[in-house]
Design an enzyme around this catalytic site. Structure first.
Site, PDB file in Angstrom:
ATOM      1  N   LYS A 206       0.835  -1.351   0.139  1.00 50.94           N
ATOM      2  CA  LYS A 206       0.151   0.101  -0.094  1.00 50.94           C
ATOM      3  C   LYS A 206       0.912   1.167  -0.004  1.00 50.94           C
ATOM      4  O   LYS A 206       0.699   2.248  -0.768  1.00 50.94           O
ATOM      5  CB  LYS A 206      -0.837  -0.033   1.006  1.00 50.94           C
ATOM      6  N   GLU A 212      10.763  -4.523   4.211  1.00 51.75           N
ATOM      7  CA  GLU A 212      10.723  -5.653   4.012  1.00 51.75           C
ATOM      8  C   GLU A 212      10.332  -6.080   2.296  1.00 51.75           C
ATOM      9  O   GLU A 212      11.102  -6.761   1.717  1.00 51.75           O
ATOM     10  CB  GLU A 212       9.591  -6.847   4.762  1.00 51.75           C
ATOM     11  N   GLY A 267      -4.355  -1.671   5.201  1.00 46.27           N
ATOM     12  CA  GLY A 267      -3.427  -2.840   4.722  1.00 46.27           C
ATOM     13  C   GLY A 267      -4.303  -4.057   5.104  1.00 46.27           C
ATOM     14  O   GLY A 267      -4.226  -5.028   4.214  1.00 46.27           O
ATOM     15  N   ARG A 268      -4.894  -4.333   6.401  1.00 42.31           N
ATOM     16  CA  ARG A 268      -5.225  -5.531   6.787  1.00 42.31           C
ATOM     17  C   ARG A 268      -6.679  -5.826   6.135  1.00 42.31           C
ATOM     18  O   ARG A 268      -7.096  -6.769   6.511  1.00 42.31           O
ATOM     19  CB  ARG A 268      -5.176  -5.534   8.416  1.00 42.31           C
ATOM     20  N   GLU A 353      -3.989  -5.899  15.298  1.00 40.61           N
ATOM     21  CA  GLU A 353      -3.361  -4.749  14.979  1.00 40.61           C
ATOM     22  C   GLU A 353      -4.512  -3.883  15.012  1.00 40.61           C
ATOM     23  O   GLU A 353      -4.501  -2.458  15.178  1.00 40.61           O
ATOM     24  CB  GLU A 353      -2.938  -4.968  13.510  1.00 40.61           C
ATOM     25  N   HIS A 384      -3.763 -32.756  19.348  1.00 42.12           N
ATOM     26  CA  HIS A 384      -2.636 -33.280  19.670  1.00 42.12           C
ATOM     27  C   HIS A 384      -1.598 -32.465  20.097  1.00 42.12           C
ATOM     28  O   HIS A 384      -0.383 -32.758  20.015  1.00 42.12           O
ATOM     29  CB  HIS A 384      -2.050 -34.299  18.511  1.00 42.12           C
ATOM     30  N   LYS A 512       8.963  -0.057  12.870  1.00 43.90           N
ATOM     31  CA  LYS A 512       9.447   0.037  11.709  1.00 43.90           C
ATOM     32  C   LYS A 512      10.750   1.334  11.771  1.00 43.90           C
ATOM     33  O   LYS A 512      11.760   0.816  11.444  1.00 43.90           O
ATOM     34  CB  LYS A 512       8.687   0.695  10.512  1.00 43.90           C
TER      35      LYS A 512
HETATM   36  O1  F6P Z   1       2.563  -3.791   9.721  1.00 42.99           O
HETATM   37  C1  F6P Z   1       2.150  -2.785   9.555  1.00 42.99           C
HETATM   38  C2  F6P Z   1       1.465  -2.485   8.097  1.00 42.99           C
HETATM   39  O2  F6P Z   1       1.214  -1.338   8.087  1.00 42.99           O
HETATM   40  C3  F6P Z   1       0.148  -3.250   7.900  1.00 42.99           C
HETATM   41  O3  F6P Z   1      -1.135  -2.693   8.463  1.00 42.99           O
HETATM   42  C4  F6P Z   1       0.443  -3.580   6.346  1.00 42.99           C
HETATM   43  O4  F6P Z   1      -0.538  -4.540   6.200  1.00 42.99           O
HETATM   44  C5  F6P Z   1       1.817  -3.804   6.344  1.00 42.99           C
HETATM   45  O5  F6P Z   1       2.471  -2.907   7.159  1.00 42.99           O
HETATM   46  C6  F6P Z   1       2.182  -3.703   5.076  1.00 42.99           C
HETATM   47  O6  F6P Z   1       2.097  -2.383   4.454  1.00 42.99           O
HETATM   48  P1  F6P Z   1       2.224  -1.873   2.840  1.00 42.99           P
HETATM   49  O7  F6P Z   1       1.182  -2.669   2.365  1.00 42.99           O
HETATM   50  O8  F6P Z   1       2.178  -0.529   2.947  1.00 42.99           O
HETATM   51  O9  F6P Z   1       3.541  -2.697   2.479  1.00 42.99           O
END
Ligand code: F6P
Length: 545
Positions: A206, A212, A267-268, A353, A384, A512
């Site tokens: 987003k 990452e 995002g979620r 979150e 189990h 972050k």
């Molecule tokens: O981990 C925090 C967050 O902002 C989430 O809410 C989101 O889904 C994720 O990082 C990834 O963010 P982006 O889609 O901006 O890379």
């Protein structure tokens, strides 16, 4: 705002609790054989049985009063109206617009967003069709067959649930892999056996600023070059989904290959948007839109059904009942469907979150518990492992059991056994086994009374563990959409009653920034600003190089 604890219904529930505490689920079922019909609901293809809760008709009435007093109906309206309910970022939370299959306009700042949503779905269809027909192809002219989803958090967890759960609907000949973690193992394993000529990387972010995802996208591009791809070929193998078109183009992705997202989608909650492009490629757009149809059916149920028969409202209220009145700390999500194996992980992000918040929407510290710890896994595997703690541990852990009545992969009588276990576990949680029953059983097996009495306490199962059973005929795209949307709305109902903002995530944002600062001094630099433990661990890292 008025604290939820100050609401009349809250106080009534607190007064009502001892009456329920003095009984058990076993007794409630013995007294009333019609609990199933009284306390279960159907909506959007889901059957939800919440008869196995520490609750009577009166309890449900008080809980619904709580929703009423807290203005949940107003909260629902505010969400669908595009009110900026994410007040710390002044944004609406409009994932419902992404799957609005009706003609209803949904406005942000007075402007209907539906045309842009529909336009993006159309672009997704054109693109997925082009990939399928081999019109959008790799740099050597071969069709693209392996899709790599590069993204984390909401750009990974929800989308992965969709592709795993809908595996029977995949188009033939496609492969979909995921790269999320900054741990090099993730991209290394995703690239293993990959054919650069037939691979499409979809960078889902987003913000297009997530460490990452950017690092993994760079690594994927470097791998592509090592395999013989050239800069001019990137346009055939990399597409992006982002609100940040500038950052995506700067990365080298052609503007035509960038699919938009909007800041009014969290995002979620974004799997319904172009973030779902990788899944739409392997599933085909028709199936992807069936997923949206299912979510829309749940949205309509949530939007139009009175509070007392509203599934997400009831589920949210039951969570509040246990967390705020009985001291439950966590909630287990037990999926009796192997293809939903990552659903608990998606719910973890969605719920924790969203509702892991310590201040109200006005910034006042809360004096009541908010979001629960969400955990879980697949049945029967969990039986189990952690079910021991559910049956005989000391904690109250409400659970959701989820299972399809029919399997996409019938094998001998596996599914009947799975269903029998699904019910068997719930029965144990409901009824348990008393000391008397255990002793009698042991004596029937030939033990002396003294021996039986000695062993009995270890075999007693207290039962009385509340749980919900969610079933559906088959895990279709529509059902999956409805299931995910059900939990999304449950989270919002709880956040609304707790008076918190379910749509920001400042705590995660801090993580972050802190990681960036440590990275700066990892290889050289003065460590005086760091505590002794951090400084020593950095020295250990430096010495290992
Ligand atoms: O981990 C925090 C967050 O902002 C989430 O809410 C989101 O889904 C994720 O990082 C990834 O963010 P982006 O889609 O901006 O890379």
């Amino acid at each position: 705002m008025v604290a939820p604890t100050e609401l009349n219904a809250w106080k009534t529930l607190a007064e009502h609790k001892p009456a329920i505490e003095s009984t058990t689920l076993r007794a409630l079922f013995q007294q009333d054989n019609g609990r199933h019909d009284k306390f279960s609901l159907e909506a959007a293809g889901l059957h939800v049985d919440f008869s196995r809760h520490r609750a009577t008709r009166e309890t449900f009435e008080h809980l619904i009063d709580l929703a009423r007093e807290a203005g949940v109906d107003g909260g629902i309206k505010a969400m669908f109206d595009g009110t900026p309910i994410n007040n710390t970022e002044q944004r609406p939370a409009l994932h419902v617009a992404l799957r609005n299959r009706s003609d209803r306009a949904i406005k942000v700042d007075g402007k209907d967003v539906m045309p842009t949503v529909r336009k993006t779905l159309k672009r997704m269809r054109t693109f997925t069709d082009a990939v399928h027909k081999g019109e959008f192809k790799g740099y050597t002219g071969k069709p693209l067959r392996t899709i790599v989803n590069i993204g984390i958090g909401g750009s990974f967890l929800g989308p992965k649930v969709v592709s795993d759960a809908l595996r029977p609907y995949w188009r033939e000949g496609y492969d979909l892999r995921y790269v999320a973690n900054i741990d090099g193992t993730d991209i290394t394993s995703a690239c293993r056996d990959l054919d650069p000529e037939t691979t499409l990387f979809v960078v889902c972010s987003k913000s297009f600023g997530t460490l990452e995802t950017l690092k993994n996208a760079e690594a994927a591009r470097a791998w592509f070059f090592e395999q013989g791809g050239k800069q001019k070929d990137v346009q055939h193998h990399f597409v992006a989904v982002s609100t940040n078109i500038k950052a995506a183009t700067e990365f080298g992705i052609a503007e035509d290959n960038i699919y938009p997202l909007w800041d009014w989608v969290g995002g979620r909650y974004s799997l319904w948007s172009a973030i779902g492009l990788p899944q739409a490629i392997v599933l085909g757009m028709d199936v992807f839109e069936q997923l949206l149809d299912g979510a829309h059916a749940m949205d309509e149920h949530f939007r139009t059904t009175e509070l007392g028969n509203n599934l997400p409202v009831i589920m949210g209220l039951l969570g509040i009942w246990y967390q705020n009145f009985w001291g439950a700390e966590s909630k287990a999500v037990l999926v009796y469907d192997e293809s939903l194996r990552d659903f608990p992980a998606h719910l973890q992000q969605m719920d924790m979150e969203s509702n892991g918040k310590r201040v109200t929407r006005d910034g006042e510290p809360v004096t009541w518990q908010t979001g629960a710890v969400i955990w879980g896994g697949t049945g029967t595997n969990g039986q189990h492992a952690y079910h021991q703690l559910l049956h005989q541990g000391t904690r109250l852990i409400p659970a959701d059991f989820i299972m399809p009545l029919q399997s996409h992969n019938p094998v001998a009588d596996h599914h009947a056994w799975l269903f029998a276990n699904f019910l068997g576990q719930q029965q144990a949680m409901l009824e348990g086994k008393t000391e008397q029953e255990v002793t009698a059983e042991l004596m029937t097996q030939g033990m002396s009374e003294a021996e039986a009495q000695k062993l009995a306490p270890h075999k007693v199962i207290p039962g009385n563990q509340p749980h919900t059973a969610i079933t559906f005929d088959l895990l279709t795209p529509e059902v999956l959409g409805a299931l995910i949307a059900l939990y999304e709305h449950k989270v919002y109902v709880q956040g609304h009653i707790w008076g918190i903002n379910s749509f920001d995530q400042w705590g995660v944002e801090l993580g972050k920034v802190l990681g960036n600062a440590v990275y700066e001094v990892l290889h050289e630099g003065n460590l005086k600003a760091y505590d002794d433990s951090t400084a020593n661990l950095i020295r250990r890292y430096r010495n290992s190089l």
